[in-house]
Scaffold this active site. Structure first.
Site, PDB file in Angstrom:
ATOM      1  N   LYS A 186       5.612  -7.919  13.029  1.00  0.00           N
ATOM      2  CA  LYS A 186       5.699  -8.491  11.682  1.00  0.00           C
ATOM      3  C   LYS A 186       6.604  -9.712  11.807  1.00  0.00           C
ATOM      4  O   LYS A 186       7.410  -9.812  12.735  1.00  0.00           O
ATOM      5  CB  LYS A 186       6.330  -7.467  10.742  1.00  0.00           C
ATOM      6  CG  LYS A 186       6.089  -7.727   9.289  1.00  0.00           C
ATOM      7  CD  LYS A 186       4.887  -6.969   8.748  1.00  0.00           C
ATOM      8  CE  LYS A 186       4.703  -7.231   7.270  1.00  0.00           C
ATOM      9  NZ  LYS A 186       3.660  -6.410   6.677  1.00  0.00           N
ATOM     10  N   GLY A 208       0.140   0.076 -11.411  1.00  0.00           N
ATOM     11  CA  GLY A 208      -0.018  -1.255 -10.824  1.00  0.00           C
ATOM     12  C   GLY A 208      -1.484  -1.629 -10.765  1.00  0.00           C
ATOM     13  O   GLY A 208      -2.228  -1.114  -9.929  1.00  0.00           O
ATOM     14  N   GLY A 222      -2.873  -4.496  -9.869  1.00  0.00           N
ATOM     15  CA  GLY A 222      -2.989  -5.766  -9.143  1.00  0.00           C
ATOM     16  C   GLY A 222      -4.261  -5.761  -8.314  1.00  0.00           C
ATOM     17  O   GLY A 222      -5.237  -5.102  -8.668  1.00  0.00           O
ATOM     18  N   LYS A 223      -4.216  -6.470  -7.205  1.00  0.00           N
ATOM     19  CA  LYS A 223      -5.435  -6.629  -6.389  1.00  0.00           C
ATOM     20  C   LYS A 223      -5.958  -5.260  -5.933  1.00  0.00           C
ATOM     21  O   LYS A 223      -7.150  -4.990  -6.002  1.00  0.00           O
ATOM     22  CB  LYS A 223      -5.132  -7.524  -5.174  1.00  0.00           C
ATOM     23  CG  LYS A 223      -4.782  -8.960  -5.566  1.00  0.00           C
ATOM     24  CD  LYS A 223      -4.649  -9.874  -4.380  1.00  0.00           C
ATOM     25  CE  LYS A 223      -3.437  -9.614  -3.528  1.00  0.00           C
ATOM     26  NZ  LYS A 223      -2.138  -9.835  -4.198  1.00  0.00           N
ATOM     27  N   VAL A 224      -5.052  -4.394  -5.471  1.00  0.00           N
ATOM     28  CA  VAL A 224      -5.481  -3.087  -4.968  1.00  0.00           C
ATOM     29  C   VAL A 224      -5.818  -2.145  -6.126  1.00  0.00           C
ATOM     30  O   VAL A 224      -6.870  -1.495  -6.129  1.00  0.00           O
ATOM     31  CB  VAL A 224      -4.382  -2.464  -4.070  1.00  0.00           C
ATOM     32  CG1 VAL A 224      -4.775  -1.062  -3.633  1.00  0.00           C
ATOM     33  CG2 VAL A 224      -4.127  -3.348  -2.846  1.00  0.00           C
ATOM     34  N   GLY A 225      -4.930  -2.076  -7.117  1.00  0.00           N
ATOM     35  CA  GLY A 225      -5.110  -1.141  -8.228  1.00  0.00           C
ATOM     36  C   GLY A 225      -6.405  -1.375  -8.990  1.00  0.00           C
ATOM     37  O   GLY A 225      -7.070  -0.419  -9.415  1.00  0.00           O
TER      38      GLY A 225
HETATM   39  N1  LIG Z   1      -3.281  -6.162  -0.692  1.00  0.00           N
HETATM   40  C1  LIG Z   1      -3.359  -5.432   0.406  1.00  0.00           C
HETATM   41  O1  LIG Z   1      -4.296  -5.582   1.225  1.00  0.00           O
HETATM   42  C2  LIG Z   1      -2.333  -4.378   0.694  1.00  0.00           C
HETATM   43  C3  LIG Z   1      -2.399  -3.699   1.912  1.00  0.00           C
HETATM   44  C4  LIG Z   1      -1.480  -2.668   2.165  1.00  0.00           C
HETATM   45  C5  LIG Z   1      -0.514  -2.378   1.220  1.00  0.00           C
HETATM   46  N2  LIG Z   1      -0.454  -3.096   0.038  1.00  0.00           N
HETATM   47  C6  LIG Z   1       0.585  -2.737  -0.920  1.00  0.00           C
HETATM   48  O2  LIG Z   1      -0.028  -2.309  -2.129  1.00  0.00           O
HETATM   49  C7  LIG Z   1       0.782  -2.690  -3.252  1.00  0.00           C
HETATM   50  C8  LIG Z   1      -0.031  -3.530  -4.212  1.00  0.00           C
HETATM   51  O3  LIG Z   1      -0.506  -4.676  -3.524  1.00  0.00           O
HETATM   52  P1  LIG Z   1      -1.400  -5.766  -4.272  1.00  0.00           P
HETATM   53  O4  LIG Z   1      -1.959  -6.628  -3.216  1.00  0.00           O
HETATM   54  O5  LIG Z   1      -2.310  -5.100  -5.261  1.00  0.00           O
HETATM   55  O6  LIG Z   1      -0.264  -6.552  -5.040  1.00  0.00           O
HETATM   56  P2  LIG Z   1      -0.373  -7.340  -6.436  1.00  0.00           P
HETATM   57  O7  LIG Z   1       0.847  -8.176  -6.517  1.00  0.00           O
HETATM   58  O8  LIG Z   1      -1.717  -7.972  -6.580  1.00  0.00           O
HETATM   59  O9  LIG Z   1      -0.301  -6.160  -7.537  1.00  0.00           O
HETATM   60  C9  LIG Z   1       0.837  -5.454  -7.863  1.00  0.00           C
HETATM   61  C10 LIG Z   1       0.738  -5.117  -9.343  1.00  0.00           C
HETATM   62  O10 LIG Z   1       1.802  -4.220  -9.690  1.00  0.00           O
HETATM   63  C11 LIG Z   1       2.331  -4.627 -10.926  1.00  0.00           C
HETATM   64  N3  LIG Z   1       3.686  -4.090 -11.056  1.00  0.00           N
HETATM   65  C12 LIG Z   1       4.837  -4.566 -10.522  1.00  0.00           C
HETATM   66  N4  LIG Z   1       5.878  -3.785 -10.862  1.00  0.00           N
HETATM   67  C13 LIG Z   1       5.373  -2.776 -11.617  1.00  0.00           C
HETATM   68  C14 LIG Z   1       5.940  -1.651 -12.262  1.00  0.00           C
HETATM   69  N5  LIG Z   1       7.243  -1.400 -12.213  1.00  0.00           N
HETATM   70  N6  LIG Z   1       5.123  -0.827 -12.949  1.00  0.00           N
HETATM   71  C15 LIG Z   1       3.796  -1.071 -13.017  1.00  0.00           C
HETATM   72  N7  LIG Z   1       3.197  -2.122 -12.425  1.00  0.00           N
HETATM   73  C16 LIG Z   1       3.974  -2.972 -11.739  1.00  0.00           C
HETATM   74  C17 LIG Z   1       2.237  -6.131 -10.919  1.00  0.00           C
HETATM   75  O11 LIG Z   1       2.300  -6.677 -12.230  1.00  0.00           O
HETATM   76  C18 LIG Z   1       0.880  -6.332 -10.250  1.00  0.00           C
HETATM   77  O12 LIG Z   1      -0.172  -6.360 -11.205  1.00  0.00           O
HETATM   78  C19 LIG Z   1       2.006  -3.406  -2.651  1.00  0.00           C
HETATM   79  O13 LIG Z   1       3.037  -2.452  -2.437  1.00  0.00           O
HETATM   80  C20 LIG Z   1       1.490  -3.891  -1.299  1.00  0.00           C
HETATM   81  O14 LIG Z   1       2.548  -4.049  -0.369  1.00  0.00           O
HETATM   82  C21 LIG Z   1      -1.350  -4.063  -0.246  1.00  0.00           C
END
Ligand SMILES: NC(=O)c1ccc[n+]([C@@H]2O[C@H](COP(=O)([O-])OP(=O)(O)OC[C@H]3O[C@@H](n4cnc5c(N)ncnc54)[C@H](O)[C@@H]3O)[C@@H](O)[C@H]2O)c1
Length: 359
Positions: free
Chosen positions: A82, A182, A184-187
């Site tokens: 990393k 959450g 976001g992209k994953v949720g």
């Molecule tokens: N994107 C990937 O490919 C990937 C891969 C492995 C792990 N992850 C992990 O998954 C998680 C989400 O990643 P992502 O890419 O969707 O990120 P993202 O930034 O697109 O989404 C995160 C979401 O969580 C929300 N959020 C933040 N704090 C919050 C809280 N206290 N309560 C409720 N919602 C809250 C944000 O508003 C946002 O909509 C992160 O921890 C990331 O490290 C992502």
């Protein structure tokens, strides 16, 4: 920068830690290579305004070690690495800085492949790629795998199905109530898989934009005020998909779900929480096992990206999660401990093969 005065590295077991400094562009980066036992180290670049160099170093050491375990259980021929770039991306990110960083990555001659993480994006990797071959997670137009959250969410869904089968006897979330923290992209993508499978979804997010998206796209999703309300509600499965540390002493005590499986990294707030979860009869599908779909997606790009092939590999998260949950039962340990044991076993057994000399 560049002082190896830190005890952290001496005791951390890392193979190599590289300090990179390019004064004119303001680049200060640390590349951590925990292990190349399974192949070239792979892991993203975090661009973050750490308060001190020690904070940046500690983060890269933790994150690179975590990647070694994640890549091992994802079945990849990659070790763990990393990088962190120390600084505020809003202030200092530039083409020259990213290209300077790319040259440092190139100088490692393939011992480390970089990708996106917090603060870096697909477009940034396209710039880094102008200086190094050892980068993945580029944009689709540049032959890259694009947005890794697609297979991250798919893998989380597979891990959740395996946990459902372990606990309830059938590999489906149909008829279950799943809490997604959450959107976001994953949720967002996970929510779609869950609804398609016949689950009811209750969700929360701190962003009004994300909530508006949910109201518009999936009016059947129940939205609650915050993560505290979500975990206290009547859910069968909790899917943390926001930031790390979702499982702490306070939340685990009131959590009503019987399964935890989500995309967020570092869900366990401190060592020992995995035991508290197990004592409360909550089945925890380890975060780094179920969220490996993203790294599987970007690792595939190194061979020339093929989405269907990558998806087939991400499907295996189902089997890996199932094996870990069974091993945990058999050995009488929490699943997080069983996962670490399996990862260490693969690193040792497959890593040892490199001692068989090839001319
Ligand atoms: N994107 C990937 O490919 C990937 C891969 C492995 C792990 N992850 C992990 O998954 C998680 C989400 O990643 P992502 O890419 O969707 O990120 P993202 O930034 O697109 O989404 C995160 C979401 O969580 C929300 N959020 C933040 N704090 C919050 C809280 N206290 N309560 C409720 N919602 C809250 C944000 O508003 C946002 O909509 C992160 O921890 C990331 O490290 C992502």
């Amino acid at each position: 920068m560049g002082v190896f005065a830190n005890e952290d590295q001496e005791s951390s077991g890392h193979e190599q830690v590289v300090f990179c400094h390019d004064k004119p562009t303001g680049l200060k980066a640390i590349i951590g290579i925990y292990s190349t036992a399974l192949g070239p180290a792979l892991g993203g670049t975090r661009f973050y305004p750490y308060a001190t160099e020690d904070d940046a170093l500690r983060d890269v050491l933790d994150l690179s070690r975590g990647m070694a375990y994640k890549n091992a259980l994802a079945g990849l021929d990659h070790g763990g690495g990393k990088a962190v770039i120390w600084g505020d991306p809003e202030q200092i990110k530039s083409e020259a800085l990213l290209r300077a960083y790319g040259r440092f990555v190139q100088s490692l001659n393939g011992r480390y492949y970089t990708a996106c993480d917090v603060g870096t994006y697909v477009a940034d990797m396209d710039v880094v790629a102008r200086e190094t071959r050892f980068v993945t997670g580029r944009s689709v137009v540049h032959g890259g795998a694009g947005d890794s959250s697609i297979l991250t969410a798919w893998g989380v869904f597979q891990g959740m199905r395996a946990a459902a089968e372990h606990l309830w006897g059938t590999p489906t979330l149909a008829g279950r109530r799943v809490g997604v923290a959450g959107l976001g992209k994953v949720g967002k993508v996970l929510t779609r898989h869950l609804l398609d499978d016949g689950a009811a979804v209750v969700a929360t997010d701190v962003s009004e934009k994300a909530l508006a998206w949910a109201r518009e796209t999936y009016p059947q999703v129940d939205l609650v005020a915050d993560a505290d309300a979500l975990i206290a509600s009547d859910i069968d499965v909790y899917a943390p998909c926001a930031l790390g540390g979702a499982l702490n002493d306070d939340t685990v005590e009131v959590l009503r779900a019987k399964v935890v499986a989500g995309g967020a990294n570092n869900q366990l707030a401190h060592p020992g929480i995995e035991k508290v979860l197990a004592d409360r009869g909550i089945l925890y599908a380890p975060d780094y096992v179920v969220n490996a779909g993203g790294v599987i997606q970007v690792a595939d790009e190194i061979e020339g990206f093929n989405f269907e092939r990558a998806k087939l590999r991400a499907n295996r998260i189902y089997d890996t999660t199932r094996d870990i949950l069974r091993l945990a039962d058999a050995e009488g340990v929490p699943p997080a401990v069983a996962a670490d044991r399996l990862a260490e076993r693969r690193m040792a057994e497959v890593g040892r093969l490199r001692t068989i000399h090839l001319s």
